[in-house]
Structure formats: C-alpha cells, structure tokens
Design an enzyme around this catalytic site. Structure first.
Site: not given
Length: 475
Positions: A147, A190, A177-178, A260, A78
């Site tokens: 991001r 997360h 992504k995502h 993911d 990543d």
C-alpha cells in the site's frame, strides 16, 4: 448552526448492508457529515460484480440526506488500488500503490489517480481516503506493505502528491494517510495499538516527508493513524493526541484532519461510548471517521460541549473546516466522471511499467513456450492462464511459475512471482524472481508478456527485498 448540527458535521458514519434508507434517516436526524461506503454496502450481482446503477442510486440517496446545506455531504470510500479496494469489477482493477514506486513515474501516478477517481465520481463519490503516504520499512511492516508507494521517503512524497493531484483533477478529494506514519511500525492497528519508537528527528527524516509534501501541495485532508508515539504523547493513539495534531499543524497544514476509523481495535475497546470521539475532537481532529456508534458519539460531543469538557470554539473550528472543504468542493462543480472499466488501459500501463526482475535474464523469453502455474488463489491462476494464452504461451507443461501472494511462504519452482509486497520472495529458491505488485488482469498480461519475451521489465525495486537492494531491476 446549533450545537447538535455542528456535532453532526464532524462525524462521518458507516452502516451495514445495502438497505440505505434507515441510515439516510440517521444522517438527516443527526445532521451527519455524510457517509462512507464499505465493502458490505456495495450492491453486487449474482456473479459478485458491482451493480453501478444501484450504487449510483444508493449514493444519490445519501447525498439527498445532506440536502438543505450550502455544501454537499461527504460520500466517501477507501479505494487505494491493490488490497484496499472496496469496489471491484466492472470498475477498473488497479495494482498496488507500490507499482508507482517501481515505475518511478510521477506523471503516470497522476494519470492513474485521475482515471481511478473518474470512475468513483461517475458513481457519486466525492472523497477517496487515499493515498497512503506511509513510508514502508519492508517485511517488518505488517499493515501497509505494498500500500506504500516506496521505502524511500522522497519517492513516497513525490508519488503520493502526484496521485493526490490526479484524484483532485477528477473532482474527488484525497486524504494523505496515516500521520504520523504507519509504514514503520511493527503491529497492525486494526488489532492492537502499535508503538512508534522513533525520535522526532527520525520521524522528520523519514515518515513525515510525504506529509510535509502533501501539505505543501495543498492536499485538503490528512488522516491520523492509531499509533502511539512516545516522543509525542506516550500511550495515546496519535488520532486522539493533542501533541500529534500540534505536530501536524506545525507542518503548515490548515485543512481537515480526519481520524482513522474509530471502530478499530486500537481505540474501540479502551475508549467506548463516544469517549474516543470527544478525545479526538478535543485533541485537534476535525472529522471523526466511523465511530462504533454514531448516535452515541454525537450525543457525547453535544454533552461534552455543554459540560465544558470540549470547548465550543474547538467544535466550531472543526465544523468550519469540514464545511469549508465541502463548500469548496461543491463550488468546484462535479465532473461527469468516466464509465466503470474505462481505466483498464491505464491500469495495464502501470503494471507494464512496474514489473521488476530481481533475478533472471532481462532480454528474450524466460520460458520455452509453455509453463505450469502454482500458488496464488484460484482467480490468480485463472487470470494468469488467460494472460498466458494472449501472450502465446501454453499452460500445463514446462517451467513452474509460482505465484506468491500477501504473507506467502518462500516460493519454490523455477520462477517466483510476488503478487503483492515483493519481500514475499526474498527467501525463494527459484532461479528467476519477479515482482508484479498486483493481481489484476493487466498485471498478469504484463507478467505473461515478460515471460514470453514480448516485453521487457522496466521496474526497479522501491523497497529492499532480502539481499536485493532498492533500485534492483533491469538496466
């Protein structure tokens, strides 16, 4: 291939630490697709810098674990730039992807993607789980933030495609992504399972535009996120949802759909012991990223095929897609790559094009020749001081420059500088406000040059910041 070999081909595991031998033997024994390198796998010297030769050797051992096939194994990482960067110095440090949105320059995003990936290729990587094609909704987005390339779906689409093209030109496979879009949910996958309450029409108009563009551009992989979308399949993470993979394929996507990380809290607790792996494959995933226990996931997939819970045809389809992608990557040849740090000039160029004035003068010096600095981390302040010296500024007196990082409080002082997502300075009382989108040496050089009046700030806000709308910046 045997069922056991096919089951391995669709699993991309992680490991802990830098002792690669035991993990390589697991890759060999279970016929796994390859490996992903996380932060704790990166060999570092006493100063905390990456040891490039050791990293190359580690990746060579992992590549050897996939020997015997007609295609190379996956060696992934990543490396988005900004907060998500597993490999630090002496590799080039890159600002956050939102820098490209502020710069508004697709060609620059492509060149930067190529420069970033060239250094990865030099170390033996052939997959980068980047770029983030998520469209951010701003301060209510706790996960993606800077991001994201932009809050504008069209800009996020164009820039993420160009960045992907740059990665491909360097011989590194990207993954958009995502899907179905993580930038517009208000929880962090997360930690928990976010719920995306948008209608399909709203998703099409916003979140899916970058993924449709990625599909149209031939991006080889799309990553699905751990996001529940009631409009598709209520209560089920998109990464495990047949309706979600159906929606992705309806965009015309024929490449590899990768989940993911399956060891994240949004799925690990509810779907243990290989259950998530089988569910994801049955739903339409092709590559299972980081199951909590690769051996259990492998055994569960083999068992599910034998007892009919997973069709042999679905496993075949997934394995063929992964093998085809890597066979194509192997036939394309491996570019030589570029030495660590070779992209530093390009990284500086990105930050110089991105720095944005929200409030303050657009011409001439912003400070009288000396400044004080507060906020940020110790390294941020040290980098700022070094950059200030190069720009001819003294540090220790004068106006206060307040550096505000991710999740920082509204800044006081004379000049507030957002180092990551720009909305951190929305409530600042400082009369001068700047968005930098990065904490790299090049970003601080760009900041110091603007403060000293040696450069202008050409960037435009790619996302609204309080009362400052998209497009705010110097004209």
């Amino acid at each position: 291939m045997t069922p056991e070999e096919k089951a391995g081909q669709v699993i991309l595991p992680f490991f802990t630490g830098t002792d690669v031998e035991a993990h390589a033997q697991v890759v060999e024994r279970l016929h796994l697709a390859g490996s992903i390198i996380m932060g704790d796998n990166v060999p570092l010297d006493a100063s905390g810098a990456v040891k490039p030769a050791t990293m190359q050797a580690l990746n060579r051992r992992l590549a050897k674990a996939s020997a015997g096939r007609a295609w190379p194994g996956i060696i992934a990482v990543d490396q988005e730039g900004g907060l998500v960067s597993r490999l630090g110095r002496p590799l080039t440090e890159w600002p956050a992807p939102m820098s490209y949105g502020a710069a508004g320059n697709g060609a620059l995003a492509r060149l930067a993607g190529k420069a970033l990936a060239s250094e990865l290729a030099h170390l033996g990587f052939n997959v980068d789980f980047a770029p983030g094609a998520d469209v951010t909704i701003g301060p209510n987005d706790p996960t993606i933030g800077a991001r994201s390339f932009s809050a504008d779906p069209e800009a996020a689409a164009a820039l993420s495609v160009e960045f992907s093209r740059g990665l491909l030109e360097a011989g590194v496979l990207p993954a958009a992504k995502h899907f179905p879009g993580h930038g517009s949910v208000t929880a962090d996958s997360h930690r928990s399972l976010p719920v995306q309450g948008a209608t399909l029409e709203q998703l099409e108009a916003r979140d899916w535009k970058p993924f449709r563009a990625a599909v149209g551009a031939g991006v080889p992989m799309v990553m699905t996120g751990h996001i529940a979308v009631p409009a598709l399949e209520p209560g089920v993470p998109a990464s495990l949802s047949q309706a979600t993979y159906g929606a992705l394929r309806d965009l015309g996507f024929e490449g590899v759909a990768v989940t993911d990380a399956l060891n994240m809290s949004a799925v690990k607790g509810k779907y243990p012991d290989g259950k998530a792996a089988v569910m994801a494959l049955a739903a339409g995933a092709d590559l299972l990223l980081m199951p909590a226990d690769a051996a259990k996931a492998h055994a569960a997939v083999v068992r599910a095929v034998k007892n009919g819970r997973l069709s042999a045809a679905r496993l075949d389809e997934a394995a063929v897609r992964v093998a085809t992608m890597m066979h194509w990557r192997g036939r394309a040849g491996a570019p030589g790559g570029a030495a660590p740090g070779s992209g530093a000039g390009m990284s500086s160029r990105v930050s110089a094009a991105a720095i944005t004035v929200l409030a303050g003068e657009c011409r001439g010096p912003m400070v009288p020749g000396a400044v004080r600095v507060t906020g940020g981390a110790p390294r941020d302040r040290a980098l700022f001081a070094a950059a200030a010296g190069r720009a001819g500024l003294r540090v220790g007196s004068g106006p206060v420059v307040n550096l505000v990082g991710f999740g920082g409080r509204p800044a006081k002082g004379d000049i507030a500088v957002a180092l990551d997502a720009p909305w951190a300075i929305a409530g600042s009382t400082a009369p001068v406000k700047l968005a930098l989108y990065g904490r790299t040496p090049g970003a601080f050089d760009a900041l110091a040059a603007v403060l000293a009046g040696k450069a202008t700030a050409p960037g435009k806000l790619p996302a609204a910041v309080g009362r400052y709308p998209v497009g705010t910046g110097c004209r």
